[in-house]
Scaffold this active site. Structure first.
Site, PDB file in Angstrom:
ATOM      1  N   SER A 174       0.844  -1.189   0.000  1.00 36.29           N
ATOM      2  CA  SER A 174       0.000   0.000   0.000  1.00 36.29           C
ATOM      3  C   SER A 174       0.890   1.255   0.000  1.00 36.29           C
ATOM      4  CB  SER A 174      -0.948  -0.053   1.209  1.00 36.29           C
ATOM      5  OG  SER A 174      -2.065   0.778   1.008  1.00 36.29           O
ATOM      6  N   ARG A 243     -11.595   6.787   9.884  1.00 34.05           N
ATOM      7  CA  ARG A 243     -11.073   5.422   9.847  1.00 34.05           C
ATOM      8  C   ARG A 243     -12.129   4.439   9.334  1.00 34.05           C
ATOM      9  NH1 ARG A 243      -6.517   2.724   8.944  1.00 34.05           N
ATOM     10  NH2 ARG A 243      -6.273   0.875  10.236  1.00 34.05           N
ATOM     11  N   ASP A 335      -8.677  -6.341  -4.797  1.00 32.15           N
ATOM     12  CA  ASP A 335      -8.290  -5.067  -4.194  1.00 32.15           C
ATOM     13  C   ASP A 335      -9.015  -3.932  -4.914  1.00 32.15           C
ATOM     14  OD1 ASP A 335      -7.050  -2.779  -3.221  1.00 32.15           O
ATOM     15  OD2 ASP A 335      -5.016  -3.548  -3.429  1.00 32.15           O
ATOM     16  N   HIS A 365      -8.298  -5.248  -0.386  1.00 32.63           N
ATOM     17  CA  HIS A 365      -7.009  -4.578  -0.182  1.00 32.63           C
ATOM     18  C   HIS A 365      -6.248  -5.153   1.008  1.00 32.63           C
ATOM     19  CE1 HIS A 365      -4.068  -1.371  -0.353  1.00 32.63           C
ATOM     20  NE2 HIS A 365      -4.325  -1.042   0.894  1.00 32.63           N
ATOM     21  N   ASP A 366      -6.955  -5.470   2.070  1.00 31.39           N
ATOM     22  CA  ASP A 366      -6.308  -5.971   3.283  1.00 31.39           C
ATOM     23  C   ASP A 366      -5.606  -7.308   3.090  1.00 31.39           C
ATOM     24  OD1 ASP A 366      -6.456  -3.998   5.133  1.00 31.39           O
ATOM     25  OD2 ASP A 366      -8.056  -4.878   6.333  1.00 31.39           O
TER      26      ASP A 366
END
Lengths: 384, 384
Positions: A174, A243, A335, A365-366
């Site tokens: 990332s 967040r 992602d 993405h994680d």
């Protein structure tokens, strides 16, 4: 108002409940180090930082020729604590503990691994929480704008301070991958191999949109006060929502389905502020983040990430040198932030020195934080 | 704090800068109507509303047999003003003006079209802004929880009040489509044809996550005050951020690329709160929304939408009657909120009375607001 909470410096990882499997051994109990380097840093967008503080950790042993160092720059909200625990009882290891250790993807039996909190961070390195020598008070909202390029120049100073002229490799996911690419582009003589995971040559427009909302949420919080707030009295509600916005982009729709589906919180009523398990999860992520992160840092770092764009240099054929580092660009199939099409642009720009590798996953993405044997094998082979 | 703004009742459309092309003629100058129906409504989750106010508009002429009525329920933030203008000088037509009018997709030369603000709304029908007869003050945060089923029961009352026993059709997009499905499932005797656009049989987990963030943003605004705020003194900053969150899900990544790419605002500095065109667009959408929408309504309506889930009834084979209305389920190829896989579930549940139609587009969820000749032809054919 969201749940009551206090901001403090707990060392939790990038995400707060990432399942971590550790196929190899652990690096064990580790400690972080602090150093201040007294040479001023002129920033790309103007202004100067008179000195640079770094908080960093290292794992493994630097060899006699100082040729086995691997730098692991962190992503948006990560830090220097990449692997290991601070005590045998420590419940939570470093954020990439599954990836870094003896026999692991980045093998600390072979490599001397460096993790550091990045410039602009809030976990020990120079950032908005640091004292401005001109005022003797924390910079806060007056911390200058920084770029990913500045972050990398600062990183290189720490690497040189550790006696290393050339890194064996940089491995970053990332935002960490963006930094790895800038090493390859602008510090090619100082690194031999670059691995990027879950990033592309630029911040794509939709990712930029999400960061814009995160910043708007912080700026809308009346406790932001132009960035001049006391610890524990800052824009915690705005930061928590920021967040939450991030987390929606870290998971794929399939991951949301698998993790939560449409489950409700047991006993919750339809009019309760938290009714869905997804709602509970996102609230928890927001609240946990506020305990370990600083709003001014989030603003500075998301702006730096949003400005990241190497596509023009790539288009002009001037991004990577023909004798520069080899680059392995890893994509994750689901992602949504940096989809495979963005990642392929890295390998294309690197030409014969570029390799593209795609991990099939439904984690979104994680996925760059989750153990994956095919990924580990690919990276291990590349780092040899 | 975000830009200073005042909340007022401007009649703008669902999105605030949707390009609108109008291939047919306009319905011309229209006016809205108000009616109060005195029969109490018992709500699905408990509680009773003593009476129902409606604001609605109609276009075209109801035929002698009262068999040509088409109901157009609106999406999350739409209203009763579906087509036409309030004066010849009115710069902005109704939110589906491109779709509804003489010779258009829903042809007002043939059909008597009804648009109405839904129960729980903030544009003239009974909702949190209405007076609670028990206190003589607006319900605000005390407005009861409602379901999409309640919204539909209320709609049916207005339709019957207009002298219509059976609708020729219901055509609804997004949340409007959910309502159309509930008509088909629970009021099958009262409608002949149902068209849904850009929705599925349920609120998918990721869409639920985005709504959870929107609510968290409002609840985190200190001016929310449990939902008891004066007009113009409410949680405008939280509501604006909530809308920004929504907008990211209305556009596809390709649409963000095409509309804004990575353009910056001319003259903006890197440290400015609004630097990117995307940032400016999202801020504008947030600010425009605050001028026409109520935070309590957004909370109630997103909760109603989040609870929408007909999958268990479909799985049990008990959702639609074999002699119920024909259903045309329209998907948009890049809709990230209700992707084609979700839409196909509608047609599958409808069996031989279901038709699936997919529009190829890069516009994302908002495509249901954009002119498209192949879509228009398909729906026109279905409505005949």
């Amino acid at each position: 108002m969201l749940a009551n909470r206090a901001r403090c410096g707990l060392a939790d990882g990038m995400t707060d409940d990432t399942p971590i499997a550790s196929p190899g051994r652990s690096v064990g109990v580790v400690k972080s180090h602090d150093v201040t380097l007294g040479v001023p840093l002129r920033l790309e967008l103007g202004g100067t930082l008179p000195s640079l503080e770094f908080r960093y950790e290292t794992y493994g042993v630097l060899n006699a020729t100082r040729s086995n160092a691997v730098l692991i720059p962190h992503a948006l909200s990560g830090d220097h604590h990449v692997a290991g625990k601070y005590s045998p009882e420590d419940a939570k290891p470093g954020w990439w503990d599954a990836f870094v250790g003896p026999g692991k993807m980045v093998d600390t039996d072979k490599f001397f691994v460096i993790g550091l909190n990045c410039l602009g961070g809030c976990r020990g390195s120079t950032g908005p929480l640091s004292n401005d020598p001109q005022t003797g008070k924390p910079y806060g909202g007056d911390f200058p704008e920084i770029t990913c390029g500045d972050i990398v120049v600062a990183q290189r100073r720490l690497v040189e301070h550790l006696g290393i002229k050339k890194l064996h490799a940089i491995v970053g996911g990332s935002k960490g991958g963006m930094q790895a690419l800038l090493w390859a582009a602008d510090h090619a003589e100082a690194v031999d191999r670059v691995v990027t995971l879950a990033c592309g040559l630029r911040q794509p427009p939709q990712a930029l949109a999400l960061n814009a909302i995160a910043r708007a949420s912080i700026l809308a919080d009346p406790r932001y006060r132009g960035g001049h707030y006391q610890t524990g009295e800052g824009p915690e509600d705005g930061l928590a929502v920021a967040r939450m916005v991030g987390h929606v982009s870290y998971l794929s729709p399939a991951a949301f389905e698998k993790k939560f589906a449409r489950e409700t919180v047991p006993g919750a009523q339809p009019s309760d502020p938290v009714y869905w398990q997804i709602e509970s999860y996102l609230r928890h992520q927001g609240d946990a983040f506020v305990r370990r992160f600083d709003a001014n840092t989030l603003i500075r770092i998301t702006r730096a990430v949003d400005r990241f764009d190497l596509t023009a240099r790539a288009k002009a054929g001037k991004l990577f040198k023909p004798d520069g580092p080899a680059i392995l660009a890893v994509a994750f199939s689901t992602d949504g932030l940096y989809p495979p099409s963005e990642v392929k642009a890295i390998a294309a720009a690197a030409g014969s020195r570029g390799t593209y590798f795609e991990v099939e996953t439904d984690a979104g993405h994680d996925a760059f934080l989750l153990s994956n044997e095919s990924l580990f094998a690919q990276v291990r082979g590349f780092l040899v």
